[in-house]
Design an enzyme around this catalytic site. Sequence first.
Site, PDB file in Angstrom:
ATOM      1  CB  CYS A   1      -0.908  -0.018   1.224  1.00 21.06           C
ATOM      2  SG  CYS A   1      -1.712   1.553   1.593  1.00 21.06           S
TER       3      CYS A   1
ATOM      4  CB  THR B   1      -7.572   2.051   5.882  1.00 22.00           C
ATOM      5  OG1 THR B   1      -7.443   2.731   7.140  1.00 22.00           O
ATOM      6  CG2 THR B   1      -8.933   2.352   5.292  1.00 22.00           C
TER       7      THR B   1
ATOM      8  CE1 TYR C   1      -5.598   3.149  -5.088  1.00 22.56           C
ATOM      9  CE2 TYR C   1      -3.900   4.852  -5.133  1.00 22.56           C
ATOM     10  CZ  TYR C   1      -4.328   3.596  -4.748  1.00 22.56           C
ATOM     11  OH  TYR C   1      -3.489   2.782  -4.020  1.00 22.56           O
TER      12      TYR C   1
END
Length: 325
Positions: free
Chosen positions: A64, A131, A195
Site C-alpha cells: 500500500c 485501512t 486512482y
Amino acid sequence: MSAGADQTPTSSTYVEKGKAFDRDMNYIPDRITRDARVPEHGPRDVPLWPVEPGRYRLVAAKACPWANRTLIVRRLLGLEDVLSVGLPGPTHDQRSWTFDLDPDGVDPVLGIHFLKDAYEKRFPGYPRGITVPAIVEVESGQVVTNDFPWITHDLFFEWRDFHRPDAPDLWPADLREEMEEVMKRVFTEVNNGVYRCGFAGSQEAYDAAYDRLWVAMDWLEDRLATRRYLMGAAITEADIRLFTTLARFDAVYHGHFKCNRQKLTELPNLWGYARDLYQTPGFGETIDFDQIKAHYYVVHTDVNPSGIVPKGPDPAVWLTPHGRH
C-alpha cells in the site's frame, strides 16, 4: 464509488459504473502526541493518546502506498525500537487485510489474523473500510488511528524524543507553508490522481482524470529540473509522499490504472529523482515490487478480472545511476 487509503472494499467492486472515483477521507481521527498534549498543528478536538515506546504497533502493508509512507518515515527517524511494525500480506478479501506472511497467519505481537479484529475490538460493527496504515495499542488490541496523513506528521513532531540523533528535518519551518501547498497538489493530482484514472466508471471520468494527472506530472518534471528534491537540497515529507506513487508507477499505474501517456522511465527528471530516493537508505528497502503487483492485480478483480500478475518490469533498473547529485 468511495474508498479510503488502500482499504478493503465494502462491496465486491472498486469501480462504480458511470461515476468518477471519490476517495473516502473519513478516518479515525485520534492523535498520538507527547504526553497526550493538544497538538500545535492539525485537528485538536480529537481523542489524544500519549507517546510511549512499545505501547503501539504500526500495521503497514508494503503493498500500500499510504502505508509505505509510514515505513519510510519510521526508518528515516530511527523509530524501529520504539514503534514495532506488523506487515500484512499483499492480498485480501472483502473482510480485511490479513497477516498471512506470518507463521500460521497470525501477527506475532497482536495475536490476530485479520486487521479487522483490532478495529472491531474498539468499534464493534465498524462500518468503514479496514485501512492501512493503522496504529494499534498492543495491550488492549484496539486500533488507535488510521488517519494516514497525520500519522507521519506526528511521528516527526510528537515522537522527537526518540528520533535518532541525525534524523532528517522532514518538516523544515522555513519551507512549511510552501511544502503544504506542494503536498496538497501531489496528493490531489498524483497520489489520488492515479486512482481517479484506474477506478473511473465512465470514459468521461477517465479522460478528465487522465488529463489532470498529466498536468501535474508535467509540473513535477519541470520543478525537478532545477532542484534535487521537491523543496530543494534536502529530503522532506513531500518527497516521501510523492515517492510511494512513483515507485508503483511503471509496475502498476501505467498499465493497470491506464496512466499510460508515458512511463516513469521516460520522464528524465522524475525518473532520476525516483531512483535517487530509492537508493537512499530508508526508501528502497521498504519497496517490494512483487507484493505491490500482487495487491493491485489480484485484489482489483473488476479492473483485472483474470487475476494475472505481470512479470515485469525488471526492478534492477532502480539501481542504475541517477545522476542527481
